[in-house]
Design a protein around this motif. Sequence first.
Motif, mmCIF file in Angstrom:
data_model
loop_
_atom_site.group_PDB
_atom_site.id
_atom_site.type_symbol
_atom_site.label_atom_id
_atom_site.label_comp_id
_atom_site.label_asym_id
_atom_site.label_seq_id
_atom_site.Cartn_x
_atom_site.Cartn_y
_atom_site.Cartn_z
ATOM 1 N N MET A 1 -1.734 -7.401 13.276
ATOM 2 C CA MET A 1 -1.101 -6.331 14.032
ATOM 3 C C MET A 1 -0.953 -5.048 13.211
ATOM 4 N N LEU A 2 -1.074 -5.139 11.889
ATOM 5 C CA LEU A 2 -0.910 -3.943 11.071
ATOM 6 C C LEU A 2 -1.965 -2.873 11.366
ATOM 7 N N PRO A 3 -3.257 -3.222 11.485
ATOM 8 C CA PRO A 3 -4.242 -2.183 11.825
ATOM 9 C C PRO A 3 -3.946 -1.517 13.165
ATOM 10 N N LEU A 4 -3.505 -2.302 14.160
ATOM 11 C CA LEU A 4 -3.164 -1.714 15.451
ATOM 12 C C LEU A 4 -1.963 -0.790 15.329
ATOM 13 N N GLY A 5 -0.992 -1.192 14.510
ATOM 14 C CA GLY A 5 0.176 -0.353 14.313
ATOM 15 C C GLY A 5 -0.172 0.993 13.706
ATOM 16 N N LYS A 6 -1.134 0.990 12.776
ATOM 17 C CA LYS A 6 -1.561 2.244 12.166
ATOM 18 C C LYS A 6 -2.252 3.148 13.188
ATOM 19 N N ILE A 7 -3.045 2.545 14.056
ATOM 20 C CA ILE A 7 -3.727 3.330 15.093
ATOM 21 C C ILE A 7 -2.714 3.949 16.052
ATOM 22 N N ILE A 8 -1.740 3.148 16.460
ATOM 23 C CA ILE A 8 -0.743 3.630 17.424
ATOM 24 C C ILE A 8 0.112 4.733 16.814
ATOM 25 N N HIS A 9 0.557 4.521 15.564
ATOM 26 C CA HIS A 9 1.379 5.542 14.903
ATOM 27 C C HIS A 9 0.593 6.831 14.679
ATOM 28 N N LEU A 10 -0.717 6.716 14.512
ATOM 29 C CA LEU A 10 -1.549 7.900 14.312
ATOM 30 C C LEU A 10 -1.452 8.853 15.497
ATOM 31 N N TYR A 11 -1.215 8.299 16.681
ATOM 32 C CA TYR A 11 -1.105 9.120 17.892
ATOM 33 C C TYR A 11 0.353 9.442 18.237
ATOM 34 N N GLY A 12 1.273 9.072 17.376
ATOM 35 C CA GLY A 12 2.678 9.404 17.596
ATOM 36 C C GLY A 12 3.341 8.603 18.691
ATOM 37 N N LEU A 13 2.862 7.379 18.952
ATOM 38 C CA LEU A 13 3.431 6.541 19.996
ATOM 39 C C LEU A 13 4.312 5.455 19.393
ATOM 40 N N GLN A 14 5.241 4.936 20.196
ATOM 41 C CA GLN A 14 6.058 3.790 19.831
ATOM 42 C C GLN A 14 5.464 2.549 20.487
ATOM 43 N N PHE A 15 5.750 1.370 19.927
ATOM 44 C CA PHE A 15 5.139 0.170 20.483
ATOM 45 C C PHE A 15 5.980 -1.058 20.178
ATOM 46 N N HIS A 16 5.757 -2.094 20.984
ATOM 47 C CA HIS A 16 6.287 -3.439 20.762
ATOM 48 C C HIS A 16 5.106 -4.393 20.836
ATOM 49 N N CYS A 17 4.995 -5.284 19.881
ATOM 50 C CA CYS A 17 3.916 -6.266 19.854
ATOM 51 C C CYS A 17 4.481 -7.662 20.081
ATOM 52 N N TYR A 18 3.844 -8.395 20.973
ATOM 53 C CA TYR A 18 4.196 -9.785 21.262
ATOM 54 C C TYR A 18 2.970 -10.652 21.024
ATOM 55 N N ALA A 19 3.076 -11.927 21.304
ATOM 56 C CA ALA A 19 1.989 -12.855 21.005
ATOM 57 C C ALA A 19 0.694 -12.459 21.707
ATOM 58 N N ASP A 20 0.775 -12.112 22.987
ATOM 59 C CA ASP A 20 -0.426 -11.764 23.742
ATOM 60 C C ASP A 20 -0.229 -10.472 24.522
ATOM 61 N N ASP A 21 0.634 -9.599 24.024
ATOM 62 C CA ASP A 21 0.950 -8.398 24.787
ATOM 63 C C ASP A 21 1.341 -7.274 23.830
ATOM 64 N N ILE A 22 0.903 -6.070 24.125
ATOM 65 C CA ILE A 22 1.269 -4.883 23.371
ATOM 66 C C ILE A 22 1.804 -3.849 24.346
ATOM 67 N N GLN A 23 2.969 -3.315 24.061
ATOM 68 C CA GLN A 23 3.570 -2.298 24.916
ATOM 69 C C GLN A 23 3.610 -0.971 24.170
ATOM 70 N N LEU A 24 3.019 0.041 24.751
ATOM 71 C CA LEU A 24 3.051 1.394 24.206
ATOM 72 C C LEU A 24 3.979 2.239 25.064
ATOM 73 N N TYR A 25 4.745 3.097 24.440
ATOM 74 C CA TYR A 25 5.618 3.968 25.223
ATOM 75 C C TYR A 25 5.856 5.278 24.483
ATOM 76 N N ILE A 26 6.115 6.311 25.254
ATOM 77 C CA ILE A 26 6.369 7.632 24.719
ATOM 78 C C ILE A 26 7.404 8.309 25.592
ATOM 79 N N SER A 27 8.303 9.061 24.963
ATOM 80 C CA SER A 27 9.334 9.786 25.684
ATOM 81 C C SER A 27 8.993 11.270 25.678
ATOM 82 N N THR A 28 9.043 11.882 26.843
ATOM 83 C CA THR A 28 8.705 13.288 26.956
ATOM 84 C C THR A 28 9.513 13.916 28.083
ATOM 85 N N LYS A 29 9.828 15.191 27.959
ATOM 86 C CA LYS A 29 10.588 15.890 28.984
ATOM 87 C C LYS A 29 9.715 16.285 30.166
#
Length: 288
Positions: A1-29
């Motif tokens: 999951m570390l390589p995926l975390g680096k990719i997600i953080h590169l785009y400024g997104l937050q995420f939760h990783c589970y066994a077979d699921d990844i949730q990406l989320y972003i807060s914006t006005k």
Amino acid sequence: MLPLGKIIHLYGLQFHCYADDIQLYISTKAITNTTLSTLSNCLSEIKNWMQRNYLQLSSDKSDIIIIGPTSHTRTTQNFSTLSSSRHIWNLGIIFDSQLKFDHHFNYITRTAFFHLKNIARLRPSLTYSAAETLIHAFITSRLDYCNIILYGSSSKVLNKLQHIQNTAAHLLTHTRSREHITPVLQKRYWLPISHCIQYKILLLTTWPPPNSQTYSTTTPPPHSLRSSEGNLLALPPRTKHQTWGDRAFSVATPTLWNSLPKSIRDCTDPHTFKSLLKTHLFKLAFNL
């Protein structure tokens, strides 16, 4: 999951990783093309990384939802790897774009009454203890699961869940449907749904008790009672949207905590705290 975390953080997104699921989320006005493009590019890079590592992104099982005011949720866009939706499953909860949870309430109602009908067929041959076990396993567990996110919901939708609890109490005790259910709930020591939600919020967000740095002695209690002074939590600034901001834990927790008697707020033993808290809410629910 570390390589995926680096990719997600590169785009400024937050995420939760589970066994077979990844949730990406972003807060914006405001939802802009830049925001949507960031999500799309991030998903494309994740898909490419998975393909290079002999993995597959299940596009058919992936979805996106925009949660916010109606003026924001009207903005829709289809992605190459995702299909937009007005409601999605998230850890057993059906989220909708307005956080009204209508689909979730309807799902719980259908499932609960399905099990209640099956238990009703078996009830004549079940002992009280066995029937109570089945009701707690198939009904109460569903009413209690993640119920804290339902804080602040309208009375209309909460009444649906209360009707399920009332029906379960009628079935368990052989009480006729025309008879008043309040004495039955009181005798069983069952908290009504709205008070169950308050109990869960206070139990999960205030224990162990907030440390002294989060106390605010200048915050006035909701009622000018001598017993409610001390160990109060500071309330955040007034929210703009009551249907959204007032339901946040940052608002709900200090509001509920400050309304507790000082004897409960000063309690340091977890078992005593649970007992005192439930007794207090039980008295409020049944006007004792």
